[in-house]
Write an enzyme that holds these catalytic residues in place. Sequence first.
Site, mmCIF file in Angstrom:
data_model
loop_
_atom_site.group_PDB
_atom_site.id
_atom_site.type_symbol
_atom_site.label_atom_id
_atom_site.label_comp_id
_atom_site.label_asym_id
_atom_site.label_seq_id
_atom_site.Cartn_x
_atom_site.Cartn_y
_atom_site.Cartn_z
ATOM 1 N N THR A 63 0.841 -1.197 0.000
ATOM 2 C CA THR A 63 0.000 0.000 0.000
ATOM 3 C C THR A 63 0.876 1.247 0.000
ATOM 4 O O THR A 63 2.102 1.165 -0.123
ATOM 5 C CB THR A 63 -0.982 -0.022 1.189
ATOM 6 N N LYS A 67 3.719 1.460 -3.839
ATOM 7 C CA LYS A 67 3.164 0.727 -4.983
ATOM 8 C C LYS A 67 3.946 0.923 -6.283
ATOM 9 O O LYS A 67 3.916 0.054 -7.157
ATOM 10 C CB LYS A 67 1.697 1.120 -5.202
#
EC number: 1.1.1.25
Length: 267
Positions: A63, A67
């Site tokens: 997350t 990413k």
Amino acid sequence: MMPPDYVFGLIGHPVSHSIGQIVYNRYFQKKGLNAIYLSIDIFPETLKYFMSYASKMDGFNVTIPHKISIMDYLDQIDWEARSIGSVNLVKTEDGLLKGFNTDYYGIEYMFKKGGVDVSGKSIVVAGSGGIARTVIHYLIKNNAKSVTVKARDVKLAKNKLNAYDVDIKEYANNDYDIYINCTPLGTEAVGDPFPEVQFGKGKIAVDVVYNPPVTPFLKRAGISGSKTLSGLDLYIGQAIKTLDILTSGCDIDTLINSVRVAVNEVR
């Protein structure tokens, strides 16, 4: 106590808002899988150190803010993730780290469940990170009329999104059909990505934030008569694909029940 056969997890910064540890550990327990799911807070500057040990895990979700940067450390990247330029799932196979993008499937799940067709719509997206890239990719692929990005730093956003034909502005207005939040604003019920916009009937508000399921942005839009889509459905959709990849299948009913339990626990 027997050690787990599989070790999965989530990396990001922060990860305190995540319901993943509750969701996946409950799911594994209900399905009789000897697996564990951990939440691991990794600062941007320490990602390279974590990645030197990452292959010891069987897989992990990724997350904010990793990413995009994580792609530099992977041995293989799925074609969809590579075309988007964002990875939110890594699986270890034969000692190799393989990257995937399950957010795309979550976005598709959310729009289909909400009965929203983006074709022919004018859309504004707040944010320019990994999830924003995935959302923009979905919108263009599904024939949105136009896509505008709202970003605090227009120059930085242009550099991040140079692969996409989008307008980038500092502010939104009332002229769009769909407003999508792809920033952390709203997490833990703090912040609104579109304070300058007046919502009402005919408009659609979408939030990728799932905790809380109804953010201040969605609440304000809903009260004004706009249709709203919660990031919780995006979370469910990407989790279905995550389990398909990590465990070769997903019991959707058990997963959804695990998500409901997790949401109730963190309220």
